[in-house]
Design a protein around this motif. Structure first.
Motif, PDB file in Angstrom:
ATOM      1  N   PHE A 399       0.817  -1.211   0.000  1.00 47.77           N
ATOM      2  CA  PHE A 399       0.000   0.000   0.000  1.00 47.77           C
ATOM      3  C   PHE A 399       0.854   1.266   0.000  1.00 47.77           C
ATOM      4  O   PHE A 399       0.382   2.341   0.336  1.00 47.77           O
ATOM      5  N   CYS A 406      -1.528   4.461   1.068  1.00 50.67           N
ATOM      6  CA  CYS A 406      -2.906   4.348   0.574  1.00 50.67           C
ATOM      7  C   CYS A 406      -3.917   4.655   1.673  1.00 50.67           C
ATOM      8  O   CYS A 406      -3.921   4.015   2.730  1.00 50.67           O
ATOM      9  N   GLN A 409      -6.190   1.631   2.929  1.00 54.39           N
ATOM     10  CA  GLN A 409      -5.521   0.386   3.307  1.00 54.39           C
ATOM     11  C   GLN A 409      -6.393  -0.468   4.227  1.00 54.39           C
ATOM     12  O   GLN A 409      -6.588  -1.663   3.971  1.00 54.39           O
TER      13      GLN A 409
END
Length: 462
Positions: A399, A406, A409
């Protein structure tokens, strides 16, 4: 690793065989446009870093965790996203969260963050499970022994989850049509082209990919219609409403329709694509390795029994989560990140000069000889608490990492485990022995030609 796992022969799934040395120029150029990860020489998988280039342009492949920490976290301001990334993503995603930089990125990140709080994600689990159960019912209707493209099936499930959880159903978003548009974009405008390598104007890469351009225009129009409808409809408690009401704390600016569309396309596209791929690769690995599949089904039966999967079950499905983590190690949805060094700086003890292209080859990092024991072997137990203890945070990057990790996630991890558990106790999926499994990089890493598998229905949870 438990005693049972120790008796099972190691399973090495298909992967990229790296060239021993950097490829000759024209061979590398062809490979770069076909499948960039096949250009990375073996040194990228074995050395802390690999540096090549000349006075005109240097390229750094960074794999050392301390170097990655500097690039992605401690000195992230010195390593902004590069122009190549913008060329590939901005035609579709504009100035949304994935592509924006600096303060413009920060306020969008703050605006979207409440939609991904742990309590918010937990409350979405029933919708995730419902989408998986609906897919299982479609499979039952088609009958035992049918051949399915699991990549397409997972795209459909995860796309529906995004619409149901984040966009209150999507207001006119046609899932099969929109998913096909995203695929068309990724297979054309989502790959490196000669226009990129020659740094021709951005419009030329669009002109060279009419199918991808048409898909992009149609998808934007579909989301524009949804935004227009939502502007006129009563308020709802979802991500769309959150973004519509968000204000930049510095300027008081709110998202206009274009920026709102850019962000919704980001969440629709990136949000479903990464999870669909994690599920596709997980189901392939489990289908190709029945002993691990048996362990997953045993855990699901022990934790959930016959009950519908809940967020509480997801938290206790430890080994199932390890399977997903291992699938994302072997086949990361995002196989490469890139940065441009904006100033002379030191990273991990190496002096990096301004203008250096910095590649973070996540696929190679996840299979690196200095970071992982038997890196090409499928071994979910490597993510057990005992074996994970002491592992460097920057050796595993499915991620990303740092401030731009991210935002979804936790959402993706919960969704993947919940859907995988639901599907695994309703069906056995057997890989097609005649299909060559080849990881193919565009923006994400998809299996070339999809993932054909044969369906074997289970009459009751196993």
């Amino acid at each position: 690793m438990n005693d049972e796992a120790e008796t099972v022969p190691p399973f090495i799934p298909p992967g990229v065989i790296p060239p021993e040395e950097p490829l000759p120029f024209f061979h590398a150029l062809w490979k770069l446009m076909d499948n960039p990860i096949e250009t990375w020489p073996r040194a990228v998988y074995e050395e802390p870093y690999f540096l090549r280039g000349d006075d005109r342009q240097m390229f750094l492949y960074a794999a050392d965790p301390s170097m990655l920490r500097d690039i992605l976290l401690d000195k992230a301001e010195a390593f902004p996203k590069d122009w190549m990334f913008d060329r590939v993503t901005k035609p579709a995603l504009g100035e949304g969260l994935l592509t924006a930089q600096g303060d413009h990125w920060r306020w969008q990140r703050r605006a979207a963050a409440p939609g991904f709080r742990p309590d918010t994600v937990a409350a979405m689990t029933p919708l995730m499970v419902s989408a998986a159960e609906a897919a299982l019912q479609r499979w039952r209707d088609r009958g035992d022994g049918v051949r399915l493209d699991i990549a397409t099936e997972m795209t459909g499930i995860t796309f529906q989850v995004i619409l149901d959880t984040m966009l209150s159903g999507g207001d006119g978003i046609d899932v099969p049509v929109a998913a096909r548009m995203i695929t068309d974009y990724l297979e054309t405008l989502g790959k490196i082209t000669p226009a990129d390598l020659l740094q021709w104007p951005t419009w030329t890469r669009v002109a060279l990919a009419p199918r991808g351009y048409r898909a992009m225009v149609s998808l934007k129009a579909m989301v524009d219609r949804m935004v227009a409808a939502r502007r006129k409809s009563p308020s709802r408690d979802d991500l769309v409403e959150m973004l519509m009401q968000a204000k930049d704390p510095e300027t008081g600016r709110q998202m206009d329709d274009v920026l709102l569309r850019d962000n919704l396309l980001t969440f629709i596209g990136a949000g479903h694509e990464t999870t669909a791929l994690a599920l596709t690769w997980s189901l392939y690995l489990l289908g190709a390795h029945p002993p691990t599949a048996a362990r997953v089904r045993e855990e699901i039966a022990r934790v959930a029994g016959d009950a519908t999967i809940t967020d509480a079950h997801v938290e206790r499905l430890i080994f199932t989560r390890q399977v997903v983590q291992e699938a994302m190690r072997l086949y990361p949805s995002l196989p490469l990140m890139s940065r441009m060094c904006a100033e002379d700086v030191e990273a991990g003890g190496l002096k990096v000069t301004k203008g250096t292209f910095v590649f973070i080859p996540i696929y190679a990092i996840h299979r690196h000889r200095l970071l992982w024991d038997q890196p090409d072997v499928f071994d979910p137990d490597r993510f057990s608490p005992e074996r994970s203890a002491g592992r460097h945070r920057f050796s595993y990057l499915p991620f990303g990492a740092g401030p731009r990790v991210c935002i979804g996630q936790a959402f993706a991890q919960t969704e993947t485990v919940a859907i995988l558990a639901t599907l695994m106790r309703g069906a056995v999926l057997e890989p097609d022995p005649g299909h060559r499994v080849r990881p193919l990089m565009r923006v994400s890493m998809r299996p070339q030609g999809g993932m054909p598998m044969t369906l074997r229905l289970l009459t009751s949870p196993a």
